[in-house]
Design a protein around this motif. Sequence first.
Motif, PDB file in Angstrom:
ATOM      1  N   GLY A 283       0.823  -1.206   0.000  1.00 40.34           N
ATOM      2  CA  GLY A 283       0.000   0.000   0.000  1.00 40.34           C
ATOM      3  C   GLY A 283       0.849   1.245   0.000  1.00 40.34           C
ATOM      4  N   LYS A 284       0.198   2.389   0.027  1.00 42.99           N
ATOM      5  CA  LYS A 284       0.918   3.658  -0.088  1.00 42.99           C
ATOM      6  C   LYS A 284       0.813   4.562   1.139  1.00 42.99           C
ATOM      7  N   THR A 285      -0.239   4.420   1.932  1.00 47.79           N
ATOM      8  CA  THR A 285      -0.446   5.354   3.037  1.00 47.79           C
ATOM      9  C   THR A 285      -0.199   4.673   4.375  1.00 47.79           C
ATOM     10  N   ILE A 286       0.758   5.210   5.129  1.00 47.15           N
ATOM     11  CA  ILE A 286       1.125   4.673   6.438  1.00 47.15           C
ATOM     12  C   ILE A 286       0.559   5.606   7.508  1.00 47.15           C
ATOM     13  N   THR A 287      -0.181   5.020   8.448  1.00 42.93           N
ATOM     14  CA  THR A 287      -0.810   5.811   9.504  1.00 42.93           C
ATOM     15  C   THR A 287      -0.332   5.334  10.866  1.00 42.93           C
ATOM     16  N   LEU A 288       0.094   6.279  11.677  1.00 42.33           N
ATOM     17  CA  LEU A 288       0.464   6.000  13.065  1.00 42.33           C
ATOM     18  C   LEU A 288      -0.723   6.350  13.955  1.00 42.33           C
ATOM     19  N   LYS A 289      -1.049   5.460  14.877  1.00 39.13           N
ATOM     20  CA  LYS A 289      -2.149   5.690  15.820  1.00 39.13           C
ATOM     21  C   LYS A 289      -1.605   5.696  17.243  1.00 39.13           C
ATOM     22  N   LEU A 290      -2.005   6.700  17.997  1.00 40.01           N
ATOM     23  CA  LEU A 290      -1.589   6.831  19.389  1.00 40.01           C
ATOM     24  C   LEU A 290      -2.795   7.089  20.270  1.00 40.01           C
ATOM     25  N   ARG A 291      -2.830   6.463  21.439  1.00 46.46           N
ATOM     26  CA  ARG A 291      -3.855   6.792  22.415  1.00 46.46           C
ATOM     27  C   ARG A 291      -3.155   7.147  23.726  1.00 46.46           C
ATOM     28  N   TYR A 292      -3.416   8.371  24.195  1.00 46.36           N
ATOM     29  CA  TYR A 292      -2.777   8.830  25.418  1.00 46.36           C
ATOM     30  C   TYR A 292      -3.473   8.261  26.650  1.00 46.36           C
ATOM     31  N   ASP A 293      -2.898   8.528  27.814  1.00 50.54           N
ATOM     32  CA  ASP A 293      -3.425   7.962  29.051  1.00 50.54           C
ATOM     33  C   ASP A 293      -4.819   8.484  29.393  1.00 50.54           C
ATOM     34  N   ASP A 294      -5.210   9.628  28.805  1.00 56.57           N
ATOM     35  CA  ASP A 294      -6.557  10.145  29.068  1.00 56.57           C
ATOM     36  C   ASP A 294      -7.555   9.693  28.000  1.00 56.57           C
ATOM     37  N   PHE A 295      -7.148   8.683  27.190  1.00 53.77           N
ATOM     38  CA  PHE A 295      -7.968   8.068  26.142  1.00 53.77           C
ATOM     39  C   PHE A 295      -8.104   8.944  24.890  1.00 53.77           C
ATOM     40  N   THR A 296      -7.428  10.082  24.862  1.00 51.04           N
ATOM     41  CA  THR A 296      -7.393  10.877  23.628  1.00 51.04           C
ATOM     42  C   THR A 296      -6.628  10.096  22.570  1.00 51.04           C
ATOM     43  N   THR A 297      -7.238   9.941  21.403  1.00 47.74           N
ATOM     44  CA  THR A 297      -6.616   9.178  20.317  1.00 47.74           C
ATOM     45  C   THR A 297      -6.285  10.111  19.154  1.00 47.74           C
ATOM     46  N   ILE A 298      -5.067   9.991  18.640  1.00 47.07           N
ATOM     47  CA  ILE A 298      -4.669  10.785  17.485  1.00 47.07           C
ATOM     48  C   ILE A 298      -4.122   9.873  16.403  1.00 47.07           C
ATOM     49  N   THR A 299      -4.172  10.313  15.167  1.00 41.57           N
ATOM     50  CA  THR A 299      -3.549   9.593  14.046  1.00 41.57           C
ATOM     51  C   THR A 299      -2.734  10.587  13.227  1.00 41.57           C
ATOM     52  N   ARG A 300      -1.645  10.113  12.687  1.00 39.25           N
ATOM     53  CA  ARG A 300      -0.800  10.887  11.784  1.00 39.25           C
ATOM     54  C   ARG A 300      -0.491  10.001  10.594  1.00 39.25           C
ATOM     55  N   ALA A 301      -0.631  10.524   9.385  1.00 42.19           N
ATOM     56  CA  ALA A 301      -0.467   9.695   8.188  1.00 42.19           C
ATOM     57  C   ALA A 301       0.484  10.342   7.189  1.00 42.19           C
ATOM     58  N   GLU A 302       1.106   9.491   6.409  1.00 46.29           N
ATOM     59  CA  GLU A 302       2.003   9.958   5.342  1.00 46.29           C
ATOM     60  C   GLU A 302       1.890   8.992   4.164  1.00 46.29           C
ATOM     61  N   THR A 338      -0.964   1.356  10.594  1.00 42.01           N
ATOM     62  CA  THR A 338      -1.887   0.855   9.579  1.00 42.01           C
ATOM     63  C   THR A 338      -1.395   1.242   8.194  1.00 42.01           C
ATOM     64  N   LEU A 339      -1.546   0.324   7.241  1.00 40.59           N
ATOM     65  CA  LEU A 339      -1.230   0.608   5.841  1.00 40.59           C
ATOM     66  C   LEU A 339      -2.532   0.605   5.052  1.00 40.59           C
ATOM     67  N   SER A 340      -2.788   1.666   4.319  1.00 39.14           N
ATOM     68  CA  SER A 340      -4.007   1.762   3.515  1.00 39.14           C
ATOM     69  C   SER A 340      -3.653   2.147   2.079  1.00 39.14           C
ATOM     70  N   ASN A 341      -4.691   2.429   1.291  1.00 39.38           N
ATOM     71  CA  ASN A 341      -4.501   2.673  -0.145  1.00 39.38           C
ATOM     72  C   ASN A 341      -3.819   1.462  -0.764  1.00 39.38           C
ATOM     73  N   LEU A 342      -4.439   0.295  -0.557  1.00 36.70           N
ATOM     74  CA  LEU A 342      -3.852  -0.980  -0.952  1.00 36.70           C
ATOM     75  C   LEU A 342      -4.007  -1.243  -2.440  1.00 36.70           C
ATOM     76  N   ASP A 343      -3.192  -2.178  -2.917  1.00 39.18           N
ATOM     77  CA  ASP A 343      -3.180  -2.466  -4.357  1.00 39.18           C
ATOM     78  C   ASP A 343      -3.795  -3.801  -4.714  1.00 39.18           C
ATOM     79  N   ASP A 344      -4.327  -4.531  -3.703  1.00 41.60           N
ATOM     80  CA  ASP A 344      -4.811  -5.880  -3.980  1.00 41.60           C
ATOM     81  C   ASP A 344      -6.273  -6.004  -3.578  1.00 41.60           C
ATOM     82  N   PRO A 345      -7.155  -6.375  -4.522  1.00 43.69           N
ATOM     83  CA  PRO A 345      -8.591  -6.434  -4.235  1.00 43.69           C
ATOM     84  C   PRO A 345      -9.091  -7.794  -3.780  1.00 43.69           C
ATOM     85  N   ASP A 346      -8.336  -8.459  -2.901  1.00 48.26           N
ATOM     86  CA  ASP A 346      -8.707  -9.830  -2.578  1.00 48.26           C
ATOM     87  C   ASP A 346      -9.326 -10.028  -1.202  1.00 48.26           C
ATOM     88  N   HIS A 347      -9.537  -8.960  -0.485  1.00 56.05           N
ATOM     89  CA  HIS A 347     -10.001  -9.199   0.893  1.00 56.05           C
ATOM     90  C   HIS A 347     -10.860  -8.059   1.390  1.00 56.05           C
TER      91      HIS A 347
END
Length: 365
Positions: A283-302, A338-347
């Motif tokens: 795939g092409k898009t890599i996303t980092l997911k973080l959840r802090y101790d107060d349950f705040t969740t953030i994502t950063r992607a490239e 997480t990896l998204s923008n995948l190239d395979d339509p099998d799943h």
Amino acid sequence: MTTRKIIHIDMDAFYASVEQRDNPQLRGKPVVVGGNPNSRGVVCAASYEARRFGVRSAIPCAQAFRLCPQAIFVRPRFEVYRGISREIRRIFLAHTELVEPLSLDEAFLDVTQNKSGNPSATWLANQIRAQILEKTRLTASAGVAPNKFLAKIASDVNKPNGIFVIPPSRVEAYIEQLPIGRFFGIGKATEKKMHALGVFCGKDLKRFEEAELIQRFGKSGSWYYRISRGIDNREVKPHRVAKSVGVEETFARDIDQLDRIREILRELAIELERRLSKKQKSGKTITLKLRYDDFTTITRAESQPRYVSDAATFYEVAARLLELSEAGKRPIRLLGITLSNLDDPDHRESQLSLQLPLPFGEEHF
């Protein structure tokens, strides 16, 4: 136009039922498949005995323990579940090639044309349920209807170990009394908006024209307009595109040491590469997911200029995205890639969750 005949098969409390089948001491007792009740894990599945206490999938195991202190907590055995799922899939394919899995324990089948040559979808659904029971010693529930939306709802009506049929002649009456909160795509917030408009059931929703629903609810308005009239033209597709493949870890204790976070990130990158290799995807898009101790969740992607599938790239990008967060300054409880923008339509795996007991009985369709 030929009326389609769709079956939705849903295994009954699948993971928990497997554990009760394989361990007679668990039968008739409240079983929770998931992490230790003292951990931060979540419930994967609950037996019907545990559900009577309010235990449901995806709630924290600690909450499940508070709701049902006598519950027996069992670690999940996904390899076992996958093996049984493959057996069930073979049963489906003996009847039709048009099988669309939604998860390990449920699938849509289009039996309009089927290998048995039997015109009764009701008969076929009962045959499939009987074969599953004979092969796996597990029960399944079925919904039979002219489309996927209704078949999914129908499979929940007579659970566990039951069947419910919505023939074309009863579609309109069935939907008209369907509470609006049970419509797929209508969550709690939208339900409140609907109530404010005087919409409490399908019959109320049918009063609105499509343009007005679009004006009030955006693109979803078209979907609401169609399903309030029993229109769902989605086909049963054996192969669907996966939107993403990911891996994440919830920690037993919050972590604020940056070196340790990077070490875990490297392990996640290796695991993600393994999963992608098994699925033969990139795939092409890599996303980092973080959840802090107060349950705040953030994502950063490239996004990358080319398709990638290697751990080195995942780690390099994720570590760079990590610098854009407060990791190391604020404790974190969850980390994922997480990896998204995948190239395979099998799943594809998705899951709808709808429940509605309504006063229609079984009849052949």
